[in-house]
Design an enzyme around this catalytic site. Structure first.
Site, short mmCIF file in Angstrom:
data_model
loop_
_atom_site.label_atom_id
_atom_site.label_comp_id
_atom_site.label_asym_id
_atom_site.label_seq_id
_atom_site.Cartn_x
_atom_site.Cartn_y
_atom_site.Cartn_z
N ASP A 9 0.85 -1.19 0.00
CA ASP A 9 0.00 0.00 0.00
C ASP A 9 0.88 1.23 0.00
O ASP A 9 2.08 1.16 0.29
CB ASP A 9 -0.92 0.00 1.22
CG ASP A 9 -1.88 1.21 1.23
OD1 ASP A 9 -2.65 1.34 0.27
OD2 ASP A 9 -1.83 2.01 2.17
N SER A 10 0.27 2.38 -0.27
CA SER A 10 1.01 3.64 -0.22
C SER A 10 1.38 4.03 1.21
O SER A 10 2.21 4.90 1.42
CB SER A 10 0.16 4.76 -0.84
OG SER A 10 -1.03 4.95 -0.09
N TYR A 41 -0.32 8.52 -2.65
CA TYR A 41 -0.16 8.28 -4.07
C TYR A 41 -1.17 9.08 -4.90
O TYR A 41 -0.96 9.31 -6.09
CB TYR A 41 -0.35 6.80 -4.39
CG TYR A 41 0.84 5.91 -4.11
CD1 TYR A 41 1.99 6.39 -3.47
CD2 TYR A 41 0.82 4.57 -4.50
CE1 TYR A 41 3.08 5.56 -3.22
CE2 TYR A 41 1.91 3.73 -4.26
CZ TYR A 41 3.03 4.23 -3.62
OH TYR A 41 4.10 3.39 -3.39
N GLY A 42 -2.28 9.47 -4.30
CA GLY A 42 -3.36 10.11 -5.04
C GLY A 42 -2.95 11.30 -5.90
O GLY A 42 -3.37 11.40 -7.06
N CYS A 72 -4.03 -0.89 -2.41
CA CYS A 72 -4.06 0.55 -2.62
C CYS A 72 -4.92 0.77 -3.85
O CYS A 72 -4.62 0.23 -4.92
CB CYS A 72 -2.65 1.09 -2.83
SG CYS A 72 -2.57 2.82 -3.38
N ASN A 73 -5.98 1.54 -3.71
CA ASN A 73 -6.89 1.74 -4.83
C ASN A 73 -6.22 2.48 -5.99
O ASN A 73 -6.42 2.15 -7.15
CB ASN A 73 -8.12 2.51 -4.36
CG ASN A 73 -9.07 1.65 -3.55
OD1 ASN A 73 -10.00 1.06 -4.08
ND2 ASN A 73 -8.84 1.58 -2.25
N THR A 74 -5.40 3.49 -5.66
CA THR A 74 -4.73 4.24 -6.72
C THR A 74 -3.78 3.34 -7.50
O THR A 74 -3.77 3.35 -8.74
CB THR A 74 -3.95 5.43 -6.12
OG1 THR A 74 -4.84 6.24 -5.34
CG2 THR A 74 -3.33 6.28 -7.21
N GLU A 151 -2.74 8.99 7.67
CA GLU A 151 -1.30 8.72 7.79
C GLU A 151 -0.68 9.44 8.98
O GLU A 151 0.33 9.00 9.52
CB GLU A 151 -0.57 9.15 6.51
CG GLU A 151 -0.78 8.23 5.32
CD GLU A 151 -0.12 6.87 5.49
OE1 GLU A 151 0.95 6.79 6.12
OE2 GLU A 151 -0.68 5.88 4.99
N CYS A 183 -10.67 3.92 -0.92
CA CYS A 183 -9.27 4.05 -0.47
C CYS A 183 -9.18 3.23 0.79
O CYS A 183 -10.03 3.34 1.68
CB CYS A 183 -8.92 5.51 -0.20
SG CYS A 183 -7.29 5.75 0.54
N THR A 184 -8.16 2.38 0.89
CA THR A 184 -8.08 1.49 2.04
C THR A 184 -7.75 2.23 3.33
O THR A 184 -7.82 1.65 4.42
CB THR A 184 -7.05 0.36 1.80
OG1 THR A 184 -5.82 0.92 1.33
CG2 THR A 184 -7.59 -0.64 0.79
N HIS A 185 -7.43 3.52 3.24
CA HIS A 185 -7.26 4.33 4.45
C HIS A 185 -8.60 4.66 5.11
O HIS A 185 -8.66 4.89 6.32
CB HIS A 185 -6.56 5.65 4.12
CG HIS A 185 -5.10 5.53 3.82
ND1 HIS A 185 -4.63 5.01 2.64
CD2 HIS A 185 -4.01 5.86 4.56
CE1 HIS A 185 -3.30 5.05 2.64
NE2 HIS A 185 -2.90 5.55 3.79
#
Length: 269
Positions: A9-10, A41-42, A72-74, A151, A183-185
């Site tokens: 993931d980012s 990453y977005g 990570c979706n992006t 983050e 977004c996995t966040h």
């Protein structure tokens, strides 16, 4: 030696997928890489995200994983086909599982999607949803403040609600009955998002569905871990290891060790 599921993931967002893998597949070993030094990453270009994803995968393959999960979706949106061409093991993203879960839950056929600028710009969720159900109506909204907020690891309820309200304001009044957390966040902010969207909107996290798909793929390829294994998970990050450790232990509810990986951090362009 037990082969692991490699998850990348980012930053810390992919830990939402890891938590579900640990719950649903407790005998499976996980190797996790969070690119915290280059998160988010977005805002980055598709070329940068592909480059970073390749670099992480090249690092992870030294551990001989049996599957790679791009949590990570992006990165899923712009890099999954590239990674599938580079490796000979199964590669799974989080967009298709999330889309399937939303289709399963919607009654109205009207679905919202929130994500990073990169994910929303790619239209990957809209394409995945309409591939399954062409008549689906989709409202997409970029939320560039949310992943960086997660983050930072500061989940004060009042501040979380303020940031979420600001981010979701354009979706107010839209007649959706499902909202994909693209977004996995974002599952870190489920309580605030649910409060803003109200009880009539079901929140869809791809983590649960992704873990189920991991299980299905491993089963059909005869790759499930043998019973009796007690996995020792490994965690790597490219920056802020103490913060990463604090967030990870709070989310996973267990102590972990972190191995920092240092590489050059380019400027966002």
């Amino acid at each position: 030696m037990q082969q692991a599921i490699a998850v990348l993931d980012s930053g810390v967002g992919g830990l939402t997928v890891v938590k579900e893998v640990m719950r649903q597949l407790p005998q499976e070993k996980v190797i996790y890489f969070g690119d915290t030094a280059r998160s988010p990453y977005g805002p980055r270009s598709a070329g940068e995200v592909r480059k970073f994803t390749r670099q992480i995968v090249d690092y992870l393959v030294q551990f001989n994983p049996k599957m790679i999960v791009i949590a990570c979706n992006t990165a899923t949106a712009v890099a999954i086909d590239d990674i599938r061409e580079r490796v000979s093991i199964p590669v799974l993203g989080v967009i298709s599982p999330g889309a399937r879960a939303a289709i399963k839950h919607t009654k109205s056929g009207i679905i919202g999607v929130i994500g990073t600028d990169g994910t929303i710009r790619s239209k990957a969720y809209e394409q995945a949803l309409r591939l399954i159900s062409p008549q689906i109506q989709v409202y997409s909204q970029p939320c560039p403040l949310l992943a960086p907020f997660v983050e930072q690891g500061m989940f004060d309820p009042t501040r979380s609600l303020e940031v979420v309200e600001q981010s979701l304001r354009p979706l107010a009044g839209k007649p959706m009955d499902c909202l994909i957390l693209g977004c996995t966040h974002y599952p870190f902010l489920t309580e605030a998002i649910s409060s803003v969207m109200g009880p009539d909107v079901t929140l869809i996290s791809s983590a649960d569905e992704t873990a189920r798909e991991i299980s299905t793929i491993l089963y059909h390829q005869n790759l499930l871990a043998s019973s009796g294994f007690l996995p020792i998970h490994q965690f790597f990050c490219s920056g802020e290891p103490e913060r990463f450790k604090k967030i990870a232990e709070g989310w996973l509810k267990e102590q972990i060790s972190i191995t920092p990986v240092v590489w050059q951090v380019p400027t966002i362009i």
